[in-house]
Design a protein around this motif. Structure first.
Motif, mmCIF file in Angstrom:
data_model
loop_
_atom_site.group_PDB
_atom_site.id
_atom_site.type_symbol
_atom_site.label_atom_id
_atom_site.label_comp_id
_atom_site.label_asym_id
_atom_site.label_seq_id
_atom_site.Cartn_x
_atom_site.Cartn_y
_atom_site.Cartn_z
ATOM 1 N N GLU A 227 -0.320 15.335 6.496
ATOM 2 C CA GLU A 227 -1.004 15.534 5.218
ATOM 3 C C GLU A 227 -2.360 16.231 5.383
ATOM 4 O OE1 GLU A 227 -1.120 11.521 3.811
ATOM 5 O OE2 GLU A 227 1.057 11.396 3.601
ATOM 6 N N SER A 228 -2.693 16.587 6.618
ATOM 7 C CA SER A 228 -3.946 17.287 6.955
ATOM 8 C C SER A 228 -5.194 16.459 6.666
ATOM 9 C CB SER A 228 -4.030 18.633 6.210
ATOM 10 O OG SER A 228 -2.953 19.471 6.572
ATOM 11 N N ASP A 229 -5.041 15.133 6.621
ATOM 12 C CA ASP A 229 -6.198 14.256 6.457
ATOM 13 C C ASP A 229 -6.819 13.878 7.793
ATOM 14 O OD1 ASP A 229 -6.550 14.053 3.724
ATOM 15 O OD2 ASP A 229 -5.157 12.383 3.492
ATOM 16 N N ILE A 230 -6.114 14.169 8.880
ATOM 17 C CA ILE A 230 -6.603 13.894 10.224
ATOM 18 C C ILE A 230 -6.398 15.153 11.056
ATOM 19 C CG2 ILE A 230 -6.087 12.578 12.325
ATOM 20 C CD1 ILE A 230 -5.666 10.146 10.680
ATOM 21 N N HIS A 231 -7.302 15.393 11.989
ATOM 22 C CA HIS A 231 -7.225 16.579 12.845
ATOM 23 C C HIS A 231 -5.847 16.699 13.490
ATOM 24 C CE1 HIS A 231 -11.430 17.523 12.357
ATOM 25 N NE2 HIS A 231 -11.809 16.347 12.842
ATOM 26 N N GLN A 232 -5.344 17.909 13.529
ATOM 27 C CA GLN A 232 -3.986 18.161 14.011
ATOM 28 C C GLN A 232 -3.806 17.897 15.501
ATOM 29 O OE1 GLN A 232 -1.433 19.355 11.791
ATOM 30 N NE2 GLN A 232 -2.984 18.654 10.350
ATOM 31 N N ASP A 233 -4.883 17.922 16.261
ATOM 32 C CA ASP A 233 -4.752 17.843 17.719
ATOM 33 C C ASP A 233 -5.014 16.439 18.284
ATOM 34 O OD1 ASP A 233 -7.431 17.777 17.118
ATOM 35 O OD2 ASP A 233 -8.039 19.210 18.677
ATOM 36 N N ILE A 234 -5.003 15.416 17.436
ATOM 37 C CA ILE A 234 -5.293 14.076 17.970
ATOM 38 C C ILE A 234 -4.110 13.548 18.771
ATOM 39 C CG2 ILE A 234 -6.770 13.529 15.993
ATOM 40 C CD1 ILE A 234 -4.499 11.412 15.278
ATOM 41 N N MET B 125 0.826 -1.201 0.000
ATOM 42 C CA MET B 125 0.000 0.000 0.000
ATOM 43 C C MET B 125 0.869 1.263 0.000
ATOM 44 S SD MET B 125 -3.078 -1.071 -0.215
ATOM 45 C CE MET B 125 -2.493 -2.534 -1.082
ATOM 46 N N ASP B 126 1.987 1.200 0.729
ATOM 47 C CA ASP B 126 2.908 2.338 0.770
ATOM 48 C C ASP B 126 3.489 2.629 -0.604
ATOM 49 O OD1 ASP B 126 2.504 2.609 3.451
ATOM 50 O OD2 ASP B 126 4.368 1.633 4.060
ATOM 51 N N SER B 127 3.702 1.582 -1.395
ATOM 52 C CA SER B 127 4.389 1.747 -2.681
ATOM 53 C C SER B 127 3.484 2.271 -3.781
ATOM 54 C CB SER B 127 4.988 0.401 -3.116
ATOM 55 O OG SER B 127 3.969 -0.512 -3.484
ATOM 56 N N ARG B 128 2.202 2.363 -3.533
ATOM 57 C CA ARG B 128 1.262 2.708 -4.604
ATOM 58 C C ARG B 128 0.931 4.197 -4.682
ATOM 59 N NH1 ARG B 128 -3.262 -2.115 -5.127
ATOM 60 N NH2 ARG B 128 -1.789 -3.817 -5.526
ATOM 61 N N GLY B 129 1.535 4.975 -3.804
ATOM 62 C CA GLY B 129 1.329 6.415 -3.886
ATOM 63 C C GLY B 129 0.044 6.922 -3.265
ATOM 64 N N TYR B 130 -0.606 6.099 -2.450
ATOM 65 C CA TYR B 130 -1.812 6.542 -1.764
ATOM 66 C C TYR B 130 -1.442 7.543 -0.662
ATOM 67 C CZ TYR B 130 -3.961 2.315 -3.780
ATOM 68 O OH TYR B 130 -4.413 1.339 -4.633
ATOM 69 N N THR B 131 -2.406 8.333 -0.244
ATOM 70 C CA THR B 131 -2.193 9.104 0.973
ATOM 71 C C THR B 131 -2.031 8.128 2.134
ATOM 72 O OG1 THR B 131 -4.549 9.209 1.587
ATOM 73 C CG2 THR B 131 -3.703 10.945 0.099
ATOM 74 N N SER B 132 -1.482 8.605 3.235
ATOM 75 C CA SER B 132 -1.247 7.717 4.382
ATOM 76 C C SER B 132 -2.542 7.148 4.944
ATOM 77 C CB SER B 132 -0.484 8.480 5.471
ATOM 78 O OG SER B 132 0.775 8.875 4.993
ATOM 79 N N LEU B 133 -3.585 7.966 4.987
ATOM 80 C CA LEU B 133 -4.856 7.488 5.515
ATOM 81 C C LEU B 133 -5.474 6.457 4.572
ATOM 82 C CD1 LEU B 133 -7.018 7.509 7.663
ATOM 83 C CD2 LEU B 133 -8.041 9.520 6.546
#
Length: 215
Positions: A141-148, A75-83
């Motif tokens: 990547e700003s896909d998850i809230h910054q304060d978690i 999954m890492d190698s396919r260029g997806y976002t981390s989420l």
């Protein structure tokens, strides 16, 4: 070479039989005699490959761990976002569990009945590390809230993921597992992902559920 191939095939047959029985009956309720009968091999063949039932359990968990790592790396190698890579990895593990007993048995073994010895690491520890890395990157990547709290969310996600499958084993048919995975992600996405990016990931979870069902 032919002898080596037969040995490898026998070992694989023993592992598959043990996984099926561990999944259906549990580790404690399965004897080596049960495995010999189910694999249709001799006791001598089993003992040639595995000295004890615990060694078989470890072999199953090693396979599960290696496949999960390869899946995450793919999954890492396919260029997806981390989420997206994280979501796809969990659905990939769900697909493997639906398709065969080794990964179902690996989970059941990891949740009790087997003492995990080094160099094998506990699968939950590995999953926590994989998920934590993905969450940290998703925050960047700003896909998850910054304060978690990454550690808290990673622990909750592993608990949610494992709990969904353990409860499902008792209450749901196996084919419903992708639906439960999608439900899990719909809850998590609504709590973790900022509103402008939420629809994308909700749609992804729904699509991955359908793909497993179609497969």
């Amino acid at each position: 070479m032919a002898r080596q191939l037969r040995a490898e095939q026998t070992r694989a047959a023993i592992i598959a039989a043990a996984a099926d029985l561990f999944d259906r009956q549990g580790y404690e309720s399965t004897s080596l005699s049960d495995i010999v009968e189910h694999a249709q091999v001799t006791k001598g063949a089993l003992y040639f490959h595995f000295a004890a039932k615990e060694d078989l359990a470890h072999a199953i968990m090693e396979i599960q761990s290696a496949v999960a790592r390869r899946l995450a790396e793919e999954m890492d190698s396919r260029g997806y976002t981390s989420l997206e890579a994280l979501i796809r990895t969990t659905f990939g593990i769900a697909r493997l569990s639906v398709e065969g007993p080794v990964h179902r048995a690996g989970l059941r073994l990891a949740t009790g009945g087997v003492v995990i010895r080094p160099p094998l690491r506990h699968p939950f520890t590995e999953w926590l590390e994989i998920i934590s890395r993905k969450l940290v990157a998703a925050v960047r990547e700003s896909d998850i809230h910054q304060d978690i709290d990454v550690d808290a969310v990673a622990h909750s996600l592993v608990s949610f993921f494992i709990g969904t499958r353990v409860v499902g084993r008792s209450l749901d048919p196996l084919a419903r597992q992708p639906r439960r995975m999608a439900e899990m992600w719909h809850v998590l996405i609504r709590g973790l992902v900022p509103v402008p990016r939420r629809a994308r990931y909700l749609s992804l979870a729904t699509r991955l559920e359908r793909e497993i069902g179609a497969g």
